[in-house]
Design an enzyme around this catalytic site. Structure first.
Site, PDB file in Angstrom:
ATOM      1  N   ALA A   1       0.805  -1.233   0.000  1.00  0.00           N
ATOM      2  CA  ALA A   1       0.000   0.000   0.000  1.00  0.00           C
ATOM      3  C   ALA A   1       0.834   1.276   0.000  1.00  0.00           C
ATOM      4  O   ALA A   1       0.347   2.336  -0.388  1.00  0.00           O
ATOM      5  CB  ALA A   1      -0.951  -0.003   1.204  1.00  0.00           C
TER       6      ALA A   1
ATOM      7  N   GLY B   1       3.577   1.711  -1.745  1.00  0.00           N
ATOM      8  CA  GLY B   1       4.286   1.874  -3.015  1.00  0.00           C
ATOM      9  C   GLY B   1       3.516   2.758  -3.991  1.00  0.00           C
ATOM     10  O   GLY B   1       2.433   3.251  -3.668  1.00  0.00           O
TER      11      GLY B   1
ATOM     12  N   GLY C   1       0.541   0.500  -5.422  1.00  0.00           N
ATOM     13  CA  GLY C   1      -0.300   0.185  -4.265  1.00  0.00           C
ATOM     14  C   GLY C   1      -0.996   1.428  -3.730  1.00  0.00           C
ATOM     15  O   GLY C   1      -2.186   1.394  -3.381  1.00  0.00           O
TER      16      GLY C   1
ATOM     17  N   LYS D   1       7.213   2.175  10.385  1.00  0.00           N
ATOM     18  CA  LYS D   1       7.633   3.156   9.358  1.00  0.00           C
ATOM     19  C   LYS D   1       6.627   4.296   9.277  1.00  0.00           C
ATOM     20  O   LYS D   1       5.409   4.057   9.311  1.00  0.00           O
ATOM     21  CB  LYS D   1       7.730   2.481   7.985  1.00  0.00           C
ATOM     22  CG  LYS D   1       8.985   1.662   7.789  1.00  0.00           C
ATOM     23  CD  LYS D   1       9.082   1.190   6.330  1.00  0.00           C
ATOM     24  CE  LYS D   1      10.273   0.270   6.118  1.00  0.00           C
ATOM     25  NZ  LYS D   1      10.203  -0.442   4.833  1.00  0.00           N
TER      26      LYS D   1
ATOM     27  N   LYS E   1       6.704 -12.801 -13.770  1.00  0.00           N
ATOM     28  CA  LYS E   1       5.289 -12.629 -13.417  1.00  0.00           C
ATOM     29  C   LYS E   1       4.443 -13.783 -13.958  1.00  0.00           C
ATOM     30  O   LYS E   1       3.466 -14.207 -13.329  1.00  0.00           O
ATOM     31  CB  LYS E   1       4.788 -11.272 -13.911  1.00  0.00           C
ATOM     32  CG  LYS E   1       5.420 -10.121 -13.099  1.00  0.00           C
ATOM     33  CD  LYS E   1       5.151  -8.738 -13.668  1.00  0.00           C
ATOM     34  CE  LYS E   1       5.958  -7.665 -12.964  1.00  0.00           C
ATOM     35  NZ  LYS E   1       5.251  -6.925 -11.934  1.00  0.00           N
TER      36      LYS E   1
END
Lengths: 336, 336
Positions: A11, A13, A16, A42, A126
Site C-alpha cells: 500500500a 508503493g 499500491g 515506518k 510474473k
C-alpha cells in the site's frame, strides 16, 4: 449486500498507493492493508494506519506457508503490488490464498504488454506466478498498464521539472525513429481502473489492460516542447544499440548466475545485475519489438478497460504535463 | 471469395485424418497435405495423394529453417498434428510460418484441459510452442479436445470388442470412486469442429475446446454394461496409487535425463522414459486433479465449441459404442 473484503499488499508503493486511494474513494470495499512486521513502525505505514485509520494486518510473508492461511482469513480479494525483487515470493501466497478461500487474486503485474516468454525477463517472472495461480484453480485478474507518464516525461533544459523526473537520460532518449506507439498511463489512473475492475464479474479470470493514451516518443516530446516552450535536449539511440544493451545486460546476469550458482532471477545475489536487464528489456520490447500496443494486448487475450468502462475518462499526457509544469508533479522514486 | 489455402501436417494420423476428412467434406478450403521425404512412398500417404488426388507438398521438416519459408508459400492456415515426440519440432515451423505470411497457425494441441504448468509435461511441451507463437505475434488457434471415446472404452469379458481396444487394462480401471467428470469426444468429431473453427474469425488468437459428452468412468462403464449386457471386469485403483505411479515415472525420466545429459523432454534418448510419464500424468490430471472439465476450460480462457456451433451435434458415447458392438469400430493405434 456485504462489501468485499480487500487485502492490499504494498500500500505504500506507487501502484499500491494509487490503488489504495481509489478503493477508499470508491467506498464499495472493506479494505485492509498488509503490513510486514519490520515495516509497522515506518512513518509511511503509520500515516495510513494510525493517522488515517486504515486497518492493517501484520503478516510475515517470509514465515511458514501454513501461517499465511489464517493471516488471509476472510479475504475475498487479495491485491499484491510488489517490486521485481519480491515477485517470486507470491508463489506461497497463491497456495495460502487458495486454502484461505480468497475469491480473486490480483498478482503483481502492472507492466507493459509483452508476450509471456522470450521478450522480457520481468514478464517471465510474473508469468511464473500466473501459472502457479492456474495450477491451483484460484480466481484471478491480471492487470497490465503500459508505462507510466511519470516515467515517460523528459527533463527540460531550464531544469524546472527536474524535481519530478526520476530517469532524465532515459526519457530524453529517442529510440530509433521515435515512432513506436506505446500504451501510457497516469499512475493515479491505475487505481481508478482497478477499483472498477474489482467490482466487475466480467474481469474474473481474465487479463485486462489499462490505457491513458497511446503515444510515440516523438509525440510525447512534441507535447512537452509545445507546452513548455523549450526544446528537449535529445539523445538519439539506434535500435540495434538498444538491442545490444539488453543482450549485454543479460550476458552479465547469466555470468553472475553461473558464478553464484543461483538461477532464480530475483535472487538477491543477482539483484544488481538483474535491474539493468529489466530496464533494457523494457526498451527493446517497447521500441524494437513494439509489443506495448493495444493490438498486441488484444492478440494476447486482454480485455480493454477503456471498452469495459467508457464513462471513465483517463487523464491525457497533456493534462499530466500541465501539472508537472505547475509544480504539482511528484518523483515516484523519491521516497520520504 | 477465394478459398483459404490449408496445409495439413500429419494427415495420416488419427487427429490429422479426422481433420482431413472433415475439411474435404466442408468444401470450403483449398487443402494440401505436407509429406515428409521418407514418407512419400508409404501406402497410407499414397492412398491420399495418388488414389484420392489430394495435393501434397514434400517438405523436410528436419531441414534448414530458411528452406521452410518457401515451402510454406501461399499457405493461409497451417495445421499441425504430430505425436508427442515431434512437438518441439514445431518451433522452427512457427518462425517459418510468420515469415511465409501464414495467417493462422494451429499447433498440435488436441489434448485434455489442464493448466499450463505443473500438471502435465505434455501440456508444458505444447505450451512452449504456444509461447513461441506469441513471441512472433503469429495468428493462432489452440484446439483441445478432452480424451477420445476410442481411448475410454473398456474391453468386454466376451472379447467381442477387443479388435478396437488399444489400452484394455487402462480402460477397465476405475480411479478412486470413478466419479471424476471428464470431457470426452469421438475422434471423428474433432475434424467436424475444426472445419467450423477454421472458417470462424471469432476463434482467431483464441483457445477453443471441443466436447462430445462429459462423463465419469462410472457413467462410461454403466453405458457399456447396459448396452453390451456384460459386466466389465473392473480394476480398482486408489487415487494415491495413481499419483504415485506418475511421480515414479517422472523420477525415472529425471534419472534418464541426468544420465544422458539431455534435458529436452522429447529427446529421443528419453523417449521410452517419457511415454509412461505422459500416460500416468494424464490420469492424475483427469482423475485426481480433475482438470479435464468444462468449468476448468472456461477458467483457463477457452471458448466452448458447443456454444459457438450449437447446430453441430457431437456424437454421444452411446452412439460410438453401438458402432463398436456392431463391429464398425477401429483401433486407433492399429496401423496398417
Amino acid at each position: 449486500m456485504t462489501r468485499p473484503k480487500v487485502l492490499l499488499i504494498g500500500a505504500t508503493g506507487n501502484v499500491g498507493g494509487s490503488i489504495l486511494e481509489a478503493l477508499l474513494a470508491a467506498d464499495q470495499f472493506d479494505i485492509e492493508i498488509l503490513i510486514r512486521p519490520n515495516s509497522a513502525t515506518k512513518p509511511s505505514v503509520q500515516a495510513l494506519t494510525t493517522q488515517r485509520g486504515i486497518p492493517g494486518r501484520i503478516v510475515d510473508l517470509d514465515g511458514p506457508e501454513d501461517e499465511l492461511v489464517p493471516a488471509l482469513a476472510g479475504v475475498d480479494i487479495l491485491i499484491v503490488t510488489v517490486g521485481p525483487a519480491l515477485v517470486a515470493q507470491q508463489k506461497k501466497l497463491v497456495w495460502a490464498a487458495k486454502r484461505a478461500g480468497v475469491q480473486r487474486f490480483v498478482p503483481s503485474s502492472y507492466i507493459t504488454i509483452a508476450p509471456p516468454r522470450g521478450a522480457m525477463l520481468l514478464r517471465e517472472m510474473k508469468e511464473e506466478i500466473i501459472n502457479e495461480i492456474k495450477l491451483h484453480n484460484l480466481g484471478y485478474t491480471i492487470i497490465d498498464v503500459g508505462y507510466w507518464y511519470q516515467l515517460s516525461c523528459p527533463p527540460l533544459p531550464s531544469g524546472r521539472i527536474d524535481y519530478a523526473i526520476p530517469l532524465p537520460d532515459a526519457t530524453r532518449t529517442v529510440h530509433g525513429a521515435g515512432d513506436a506507439p506505446n500504451i501510457l498511463i497516469d499512475l493515479a489512473d491505475i487505481g481508478r481502473y482497478v477499483a472498477r475492475i474489482l467490482a466487475d464479474a466480467r474481469t474474473l479470470n481474465r487479463y485486462v489492460y489499462l490505457c491513458g493514451e497511446v503515444l510515440t516518443e516523438n509525440q510525447v516530446l512534441g507535447v512537452v516542447e509545445e507546452m513548455a516552450g523549450e526544446e528537449v535536449d535529445r539523445i538519439y539511440e539506434p535500435l540495434d544499440v538498444t538491442t545490444e544493451k539488453a543482450l549485454q545486460a543479460f550476458r552479465e546476469l547469466e555470468e553472475a548466475r553461473s558464478t553464484t550458482g543461483r538461477v532464480n532471477p530475483d535472487d538477491e545475489d543477482n539483484w544488481e545485475k538483474l535491474v539493468p536487464v529489466l530496464l533494457t528489456q523494457y526498451r527493446v520490447s517497447k521500441y524494437v519489438r513494439q509489443d506495448n500496443q493495444p493490438h498486441v494486448a488484444e492478440y494476447l487475450g486482454y480485455l480493454d478497460a477503456r471498452q469495459l468502462y467508457p464513462d471513465l475518462r483517463p487523464r491525457l499526457f497533456r493534462e499530466f504535463f500541465a501539472e508537472m509544469l505547475a509544480g504539482k508533479g511528484r518523483n515516484p522514486y523519491a521516497y520520504a
